[in-house]
Write a protein that holds these residues in place. Structure first.
Motif, PDB file in Angstrom:
ATOM      1  N   SER B 219      44.492  17.085  50.001  1.00 33.33           N
ATOM      2  CA  SER B 219      43.403  17.325  50.934  1.00 33.33           C
ATOM      3  C   SER B 219      42.172  16.470  50.666  1.00 33.33           C
ATOM      4  CB  SER B 219      43.019  18.798  50.909  1.00 33.33           C
ATOM      5  OG  SER B 219      42.704  19.162  49.589  1.00 33.33           O
ATOM      6  N   ARG B 220      41.988  16.088  49.392  1.00 31.82           N
ATOM      7  CA  ARG B 220      40.764  15.360  49.096  1.00 31.82           C
ATOM      8  C   ARG B 220      41.061  14.113  48.265  1.00 31.82           C
ATOM      9  NH1 ARG B 220      36.847  20.021  46.940  1.00 31.82           N
ATOM     10  NH2 ARG B 220      38.778  20.925  46.211  1.00 31.82           N
ATOM     11  N   LYS B 221      39.993  13.396  47.941  1.00 39.73           N
ATOM     12  CA  LYS B 221      40.137  12.206  47.113  1.00 39.73           C
ATOM     13  C   LYS B 221      40.641  12.594  45.718  1.00 39.73           C
ATOM     14  CE  LYS B 221      36.931   8.878  47.730  1.00 39.73           C
ATOM     15  NZ  LYS B 221      35.575   8.331  47.556  1.00 39.73           N
ATOM     16  N   VAL B 222      41.610  11.869  45.192  1.00 39.10           N
ATOM     17  CA  VAL B 222      42.141  12.150  43.860  1.00 39.10           C
ATOM     18  C   VAL B 222      42.037  10.897  43.012  1.00 39.10           C
ATOM     19  CG1 VAL B 222      44.159  12.895  42.550  1.00 39.10           C
ATOM     20  CG2 VAL B 222      43.838  13.740  44.863  1.00 39.10           C
ATOM     21  N   ARG B 223      41.462  11.025  41.801  1.00 43.17           N
ATOM     22  CA  ARG B 223      41.502   9.883  40.888  1.00 43.17           C
ATOM     23  C   ARG B 223      41.781  10.351  39.472  1.00 43.17           C
ATOM     24  NH1 ARG B 223      36.880  10.142  43.486  1.00 43.17           N
ATOM     25  NH2 ARG B 223      35.193  11.224  42.418  1.00 43.17           N
ATOM     26  N   LEU B 224      42.368   9.425  38.717  1.00 46.15           N
ATOM     27  CA  LEU B 224      42.735   9.766  37.340  1.00 46.15           C
ATOM     28  C   LEU B 224      41.483   9.801  36.483  1.00 46.15           C
ATOM     29  CD1 LEU B 224      45.195  10.048  35.294  1.00 46.15           C
ATOM     30  CD2 LEU B 224      44.769   7.653  34.802  1.00 46.15           C
ATOM     31  N   LEU B 225      41.323  10.908  35.732  1.00 43.79           N
ATOM     32  CA  LEU B 225      40.199  10.987  34.795  1.00 43.79           C
ATOM     33  C   LEU B 225      40.627  10.539  33.414  1.00 43.79           C
ATOM     34  CD1 LEU B 225      38.267  14.352  35.224  1.00 43.79           C
ATOM     35  CD2 LEU B 225      37.417  12.040  35.580  1.00 43.79           C
ATOM     36  N   HIS B 226      41.799  11.058  33.002  1.00 43.63           N
ATOM     37  CA  HIS B 226      42.240  10.783  31.641  1.00 43.63           C
ATOM     38  C   HIS B 226      43.755  10.929  31.575  1.00 43.63           C
ATOM     39  CE1 HIS B 226      42.260  10.244  27.489  1.00 43.63           C
ATOM     40  NE2 HIS B 226      42.103  11.471  27.071  1.00 43.63           N
ATOM     41  N   SER B 231      47.325   6.376  22.854  1.00 43.25           N
ATOM     42  CA  SER B 231      47.925   5.037  22.879  1.00 43.25           C
ATOM     43  C   SER B 231      49.143   5.098  23.780  1.00 43.25           C
ATOM     44  CB  SER B 231      48.298   4.567  21.477  1.00 43.25           C
ATOM     45  OG  SER B 231      49.339   5.358  20.985  1.00 43.25           O
ATOM     46  N   LYS B 232      49.829   3.980  23.944  1.00 40.39           N
ATOM     47  CA  LYS B 232      50.924   3.918  24.911  1.00 40.39           C
ATOM     48  C   LYS B 232      52.097   4.822  24.531  1.00 40.39           C
ATOM     49  CE  LYS B 232      50.491  -0.422  27.299  1.00 40.39           C
ATOM     50  NZ  LYS B 232      51.196  -1.608  27.764  1.00 40.39           N
ATOM     51  N   ASN B 233      52.580   5.577  25.507  1.00 41.95           N
ATOM     52  CA  ASN B 233      53.767   6.398  25.256  1.00 41.95           C
ATOM     53  C   ASN B 233      54.994   5.724  25.874  1.00 41.95           C
ATOM     54  OD1 ASN B 233      53.821   6.929  28.009  1.00 41.95           O
ATOM     55  ND2 ASN B 233      52.811   8.903  27.828  1.00 41.95           N
ATOM     56  N   PHE B 234      56.138   6.386  25.759  1.00 40.98           N
ATOM     57  CA  PHE B 234      57.399   5.831  26.266  1.00 40.98           C
ATOM     58  C   PHE B 234      57.303   5.436  27.730  1.00 40.98           C
ATOM     59  CE2 PHE B 234      61.314   6.810  28.638  1.00 40.98           C
ATOM     60  CZ  PHE B 234      62.168   5.866  28.113  1.00 40.98           C
ATOM     61  N   LEU B 235      56.693   6.321  28.542  1.00 42.90           N
ATOM     62  CA  LEU B 235      56.626   6.084  29.980  1.00 42.90           C
ATOM     63  C   LEU B 235      55.795   4.848  30.308  1.00 42.90           C
ATOM     64  CD1 LEU B 235      55.939   9.777  31.005  1.00 42.90           C
ATOM     65  CD2 LEU B 235      58.127   8.595  31.068  1.00 42.90           C
ATOM     66  N   MET B 236      54.675   4.685  29.579  1.00 43.71           N
ATOM     67  CA  MET B 236      53.818   3.525  29.836  1.00 43.71           C
ATOM     68  C   MET B 236      54.509   2.239  29.415  1.00 43.71           C
ATOM     69  SD  MET B 236      50.567   5.369  28.245  1.00 43.71           S
ATOM     70  CE  MET B 236      49.169   5.930  29.163  1.00 43.71           C
ATOM     71  N   ARG B 237      55.258   2.297  28.296  1.00 45.17           N
ATOM     72  CA  ARG B 237      55.954   1.094  27.829  1.00 45.17           C
ATOM     73  C   ARG B 237      57.091   0.718  28.777  1.00 45.17           C
ATOM     74  NH1 ARG B 237      55.543   3.563  22.723  1.00 45.17           N
ATOM     75  NH2 ARG B 237      57.649   4.388  22.992  1.00 45.17           N
ATOM     76  N   GLU B 238      57.817   1.723  29.246  1.00 51.35           N
ATOM     77  CA  GLU B 238      59.008   1.468  30.045  1.00 51.35           C
ATOM     78  C   GLU B 238      58.654   1.113  31.493  1.00 51.35           C
ATOM     79  OE1 GLU B 238      61.771   1.389  28.507  1.00 51.35           O
ATOM     80  OE2 GLU B 238      63.300   1.346  30.081  1.00 51.35           O
ATOM     81  N   PHE B 239      57.655   1.818  32.056  1.00 52.45           N
ATOM     82  CA  PHE B 239      57.385   1.654  33.491  1.00 52.45           C
ATOM     83  C   PHE B 239      56.076   0.957  33.795  1.00 52.45           C
ATOM     84  CE2 PHE B 239      59.695   5.833  33.102  1.00 52.45           C
ATOM     85  CZ  PHE B 239      60.926   5.324  33.448  1.00 52.45           C
ATOM     86  N   GLY B 240      55.216   0.825  32.794  1.00 56.93           N
ATOM     87  CA  GLY B 240      53.856   0.342  33.061  1.00 56.93           C
ATOM     88  C   GLY B 240      53.702  -1.154  33.051  1.00 56.93           C
ATOM     89  N   TYR B 306      51.219   8.817  38.608  1.00 57.65           N
ATOM     90  CA  TYR B 306      50.535   9.823  37.791  1.00 57.65           C
ATOM     91  C   TYR B 306      49.570   9.178  36.803  1.00 57.65           C
ATOM     92  CZ  TYR B 306      53.815  13.111  39.765  1.00 57.65           C
ATOM     93  OH  TYR B 306      54.524  13.867  40.655  1.00 57.65           O
ATOM     94  N   TYR B 307      49.740   7.883  36.577  1.00 54.17           N
ATOM     95  CA  TYR B 307      48.822   7.173  35.692  1.00 54.17           C
ATOM     96  C   TYR B 307      47.779   6.395  36.486  1.00 54.17           C
ATOM     97  CZ  TYR B 307      51.613   8.524  31.740  1.00 54.17           C
ATOM     98  OH  TYR B 307      52.240   9.265  30.791  1.00 54.17           O
ATOM     99  N   GLY B 308      47.616   6.763  37.768  1.00 53.47           N
ATOM    100  CA  GLY B 308      46.588   6.137  38.587  1.00 53.47           C
ATOM    101  C   GLY B 308      46.898   4.712  38.972  1.00 53.47           C
ATOM    102  N   ARG B 309      48.194   4.352  38.899  1.00 51.11           N
ATOM    103  CA  ARG B 309      48.569   2.989  39.270  1.00 51.11           C
ATOM    104  C   ARG B 309      49.404   3.011  40.537  1.00 51.11           C
ATOM    105  NH1 ARG B 309      49.296   0.008  34.109  1.00 51.11           N
ATOM    106  NH2 ARG B 309      51.125  -0.917  35.043  1.00 51.11           N
ATOM    107  N   GLU B 310      49.719   1.824  41.020  1.00 51.67           N
ATOM    108  CA  GLU B 310      50.517   1.747  42.244  1.00 51.67           C
ATOM    109  C   GLU B 310      51.995   1.965  41.957  1.00 51.67           C
ATOM    110  OE1 GLU B 310      50.024  -1.758  44.677  1.00 51.67           O
ATOM    111  OE2 GLU B 310      47.933  -1.804  44.053  1.00 51.67           O
ATOM    112  N   ALA B 311      52.724   2.376  42.997  1.00 54.76           N
ATOM    113  CA  ALA B 311      54.180   2.485  42.852  1.00 54.76           C
ATOM    114  C   ALA B 311      54.842   2.174  44.184  1.00 54.76           C
ATOM    115  CB  ALA B 311      54.586   3.858  42.410  1.00 54.76           C
TER     116      ALA B 311
END
Lengths: 230, 311
Positions: B219-226, B231-240, B306-311
């Motif tokens: 319904s409203r604007k959504v942005r990632l706060l944190h 540090s980088k986890n598995f998901l960030m290394r694999e997909f980021g 979910y990490y505030g990036r494009e997909a």
């Protein structure tokens, strides 16, 4: 049975206690250990079944922080199970829990690629994929008192933002909560039918800032200040 | 997606190997007179052996990618549901088929029913395996750039193209000229270029998914706060994995140049010398390396939302 979680985005305070308690329970559980790399050094990393991210919705003064815990959604049509070539990933017919047989997994990562929720993580030490088990080694343990037969994250949540139950039973706490609070699954458009449901944050009342009425001298001063500032 | 070299190498070498096996089979199928045995005996045996070696190298490379290779044998067990399993089964079945194929061209006439049947089976299994490799990626709904029939089409066309070029080089080495193969190569070059261009157009379309649809807070604007991570986890290394648009366009240009344009230029003047054909094969291979690297690097997984990036 269709066991799963309801997560209340309105009450979650983002303390990460669920993630920590989950790790503590599961590192010595059936899919343990959940290894860490460089735990006390510069770039600590490791396996977690729960990840909590925080978002801000709306603009000030109508904004709100929403803390967003995510774990396995125990999907009805779990793509992670379909793509698995070894048969290590499976979904239990009796209660719908998606599990990974650690003795069969070859660590190809394909299931993690198929999961839209990022709920599968590769353990570098064992070389196998790991995921939330919905504390399967706890919820059926009859040596525990009945109130303790719940996933570790649900037990530990200090704001009661997590609820565990059977979605097939329309009178269970999770079914009721989902009904009453318009709970919904995440990324339903992909068609995986996630079991876990998220309760949307309640709309908060706006905090109104009342303007104090000033006397005539004050009003003239304000007017003069405005005039000068122009 | 993180471009892992082992997978890139696996998809290219096995594509090339199966392309080579496909055209080896095609030569036997198209042979009507049976005198092919005299002139084509050694090139066909050589091409099948090279093809099979490349396939084996590809499989070895794919096993290197596994985090727990001791369970790799289990990958054949879920043929009914998993494309990765299907790919493994077809790849394994190739070995007896190729041995039978080599045996028939050594021991029997190439225009006999046995050798033609074996050749047809070899061609079918080659196409099926490369198609399955493409489907491993195309079946993932989580990665928009991959979830398309264009992906297996590209895999098959590029496998056939690299196989045909190598086949042409082998034939040329044995002083054999083939008008038919040259025509096929030119057609494949055109087709590969067109489907790749359509693919780039397809993945260039803006995504309908966003951080709003992913979180359901629509319904409203959504942005990632944190992200909640220190540090980088598995998901960030694999997909980021991320590349800049400038770098991406440059690499696309280079890959098309090496993969399609250079081979066309090398083969356009006929008869081409062996050195030119070899340059065409090598350019095509490096072009494919870039193309496959981009295939992974450009693909964006929905977890990124979910990490505030494009997909």
């Amino acid at each position: 049975m269709r066991l799963g979680l309801v997560i209340d985005l309105d009450t979650c305070v983002g303390c990460h206690a669920c993630a920590i308690s989950c790790k503590e329970w599961n590192t010595s559980g059936t899919t343990g250990s959940l290894s860490d790399q460089n735990p006390y050094e510069k770039d600590p990393t490791g396996v977690f079944f729960n990840r909590v991210r925080s978002y801000e919705i709306g603009d000030y003064p109508h904004n709100k922080t929403v803390n967003f815990p995510m774990s396995c959604m125990q999907c009805e049509d779990a793509a992670c199970v379909t793509v698995c070539p070894t048969g290590a990933s499976y979904k239990r017919k009796s209660d719908g829990i998606v599990l990974i047989d650690q003795d069969k997994c070859m660590g190809c990562n394909l299931c993690a690629w198929a999961c839209p929720y990022g709920s599968r993580e590769l353990d570098r030490e064992s070389g196998t994929m790991k995921k939330c088990t919905l504390c399967v080694d706890r919820i059926y343990d009859e040596s525990l008192p009945e109130i303790d037969r719940q996933p570790s994250c649900v037990m530990t949540c200090p704001s009661s933002a997590r609820h565990f139950g059977d979605f097939d039973d329309p009178n269970s706490n999770v079914s009721k909560l989902t009904r009453e609070r318009n709970g919904d699954g995440l990324m339903n458009e992909l068609g995986y039918n996630p079991t876990n449901q998220y309760l949307p944050p309640r709309l908060a009342n706006n905090i109104t800032i009342e303007k104090k009425k000033k006397n005539i001298v004050g009003q003239v001063k304000d007017w003069a200040n405005e005039l000068i500032s122009r | 997606m993180h471009p892992a070299f082992s997978i890139i190498f696996f998809t290219i070498t096995s594509g090339l190997g199966y392309g080579l096996l496909f055209f080896s089979g095609l030569y036997v199928v198209l042979d009507r007179t049976g005198d092919i045995t005299e002139s084509l005996f050694s090139p066909l045996v050589v091409s099948s052996i090279i093809g099979l070696t490349l396939v084996a190298l590809g499989i070895l490379s794919s096993i290197l990618h596994l985090a727990n290779p001791k369970n790799a044998w289990r990958a054949f067990l879920r043929f009914r549901s998993s494309w990765l399993s299907r790919e493994g089964v077809f790849a394994l079945l190739t070995f007896p088929v190729v041995f039978a194929f080599i045996y028939t061209i050594i021991a029997t006439e190439t225009n006999s029913v046995t050798s033609k049947t074996t050749a047809i089976i070899l061609m079918i299994i080659s196409l099926l395996t490369v198609y399955s490799t493409g489907m491993i990626y195309a079946c993932l709904k989580t990665i928009r750039a991959w979830n398309s029939p264009l992906v297996p089409t590209n895999y098959v066309l590029l496998g056939l193209l690299s196989g045909a070029l190598t086949m042409f080089a082998i034939l040329n080495y044995y002083n054999q000229q083939s008008e038919l193969l040259l025509t096929l190569i030119m057609e494949l070059l055109c087709l590969a270029f067109i489907t790749k261009a359509i693919y780039y157009y397809f993945i260039g379309k803006p995504s309908e998914l966003s951080i709003k649809t992913a979180t359901g807070l629509s319904s409203r604007k959504v942005r990632l706060l944190h992200t909640g991570e220190s540090s980088k986890n598995f998901l960030m290394r694999e997909f980021g994995f991320d590349i800049s648009v400038k770098k991406m366009l440059l690499l696309r240009f280079c890959s098309i140049l090496l993969m399609v344009v250079m081979p066309t230029l090398c083969l356009i003047t006929q008869p081409a010398s062996f050195h030119f054909i070899l340059i065409a094969v090598i350019c095509n291979f490096f072009g494919l390396l870039l193309e496959r690297w981009l295939f992974f690097a450009e693909a964006k997984h929905v977890v990124n939302l979910y990490y505030g990036r494009e997909a």
